[in-house]
Design an enzyme around this catalytic site. Structure first.
Site, PDB file in Angstrom:
ATOM      1  NE  ARG A 248       6.936   0.763  -3.557  1.00  0.00           N
ATOM      2  CZ  ARG A 248       6.580   1.869  -4.187  1.00  0.00           C
ATOM      3  NH1 ARG A 248       6.554   3.021  -3.523  1.00  0.00           N
ATOM      4  NH2 ARG A 248       6.251   1.845  -5.458  1.00  0.00           N
ATOM      5  CD  GLU A 277       1.724   1.606   2.000  1.00  0.00           C
ATOM      6  OE1 GLU A 277       1.344   1.962   0.859  1.00  0.00           O
ATOM      7  OE2 GLU A 277       2.857   1.871   2.467  1.00  0.00           O
ATOM      8  CG  HIS A 296       1.877   5.141  -0.177  1.00  0.00           C
ATOM      9  ND1 HIS A 296       2.289   3.847  -0.379  1.00  0.00           N
ATOM     10  CD2 HIS A 296       2.594   5.887  -1.065  1.00  0.00           C
ATOM     11  CE1 HIS A 296       3.201   3.805  -1.342  1.00  0.00           C
ATOM     12  NE2 HIS A 296       3.402   5.040  -1.777  1.00  0.00           N
TER      13      HIS A 296
END
Length: 335
Positions: A248, A277, A296
């Site tokens: 993360r 993000e 991601h």
């Protein structure tokens, strides 16, 4: 342990969960899928012997297949208090921490995640980022002329620190075996992890960073782990060390990382996750020559869907059978 049912060679790497006591074990019963269903997951439920029903009073197990519809899940659970088990589609469930916290003092619903299910594709991506950084791919792909100065580091024999001890960490260790690396695992406790040269508690992170050549972040995102890598940690690392984050973005202080890269305090950083993000256009990380960024996508829907279906099959069988659910989440801890 691992499951052999996967796609394109992927296996679901499973980490064992503690046995459930009677208070926490959900009542066997009908299963619903939300907020939207697909044939793949419906088939998985049926193949495991589950009975599919529209969301309603008879629903006991809920397969929640969205990582975005947080408020909707909260509303569903309030409207249907008979739901005793929720299967979530992600390995990391920090986005649902607020919803789970409302049930932290109750034995039900049981929460299970996909942790471990996606370990192989994510670990593969972590290795790719590490190799790309060590071999200065960020610099090479930006080059417009032939380099004459040799530059690069071999992964063979390096000291690797992996932060986290779940399925991804286990799979990373398996992939590293041909490179004869020395692996240190950093986790909540000092309970040894098979295959690691040593295992230390998170409180000892500062002690292992100075010797690390490669640091791979594969930990859960919680209030305790938020920004666990900042200016202090980067200052402890070698200038030849690299950081890879496939967990993360919030585990790393982005501003501190930008400064560490800009001042050449680190050899490089490979990021599949960022904070914020998505990483905004124009952010300094995009033009940082020591950064290797992917959006991601350490795993893609094509990779994860069959693996999630296998997790669903396993846990649906557990609901009606032995109660050995995989991926049990502590709603209080958030992972």
């Amino acid at each position: 342990m691992s499951s052999t049912n996967a796609t394109r060679g992927h296996r679901a790497v499973l980490t064992e969960s503690a046995p459930l006591d009677a208070e926490h074990r959900p009542t066997p019963g009908a299963i619903s899928i939300g907020p939207e269903s697909t044939e793949l997951f419906e088939t998985a439920v049926r193949e495991a012997g589950g009975t599919l029903v529209p969301l309603g009073d008879e629903t006991r197990g809920l397969m929640w297949l969205s990582h975005r519809a947080v408020d909707e899940l909260d509303e569903v659970l309030q409207a249907h208090p008979g739901i005793e088990w929720v299967q979530m589609p992600m390995a990391g469930v920090d986005m649902f921490a607020g919803v789970m916290a409302k049930y932290a003092d109750r034995p039900k619903p049981l929460w299970t995640s996909a942790k471990g299910a996606y370990s192989e594709p994510v670990a593969e991506h972590a290795l790719a980022l590490a190799l790309g950084l060590l071999r200065v791919f960020p610099e090479r792909v930006r080059a417009e002329s032939w380099a004459t100065v040799p530059k690069g580091i071999s992964l063979y024999g390096l000291n690797v620190v992996i932060v986290g001890a779940g399925g991804i960490a286990l799979e990373i260790m398996r992939l590293l075996e041909p490179f004869d690396t020395t692996v240190t695992i950093v986790r909540r406790s000092t309970t040894p992890v098979a295959g690691a040269s040593r295992t230390v508690a998170a409180s000892s992170l500062a002690e292992v960073l100075p010797d690390a050549d490669v640091v791979i972040v594969a930990a859960a995102m919680t209030t305790d782990t938020s920004k666990m890598f900042g200016a202090t940690e980067f200052a402890l690392m070698k200038e030849s060390a690299i950081l890879v984050n496939i967990a993360r973005g919030g585990l790393v202080d982005t501003d501190a990382l930008v400064e560490a890269l800009r001042s050449e305090r680190l050899w490089g950083a490979g990021l599949d996750v960022t904070d914020p993000e998505p990483l905004p256009d124009g952010h300094p990380l995009w033009t940082e020559p020591r950064a290797l960024i992917t959006p991601h996508q350490a795993d893609t829907p094509e990779m994860t869907a069959p693996l999630l279906a296998e997790r669903i099959r396993h846990n649906v069988r557990a609901l009606a059978g032995d109660g050995e659910f995989i991926g049990v989440v502590d709603p209080a801890a958030g992972y």
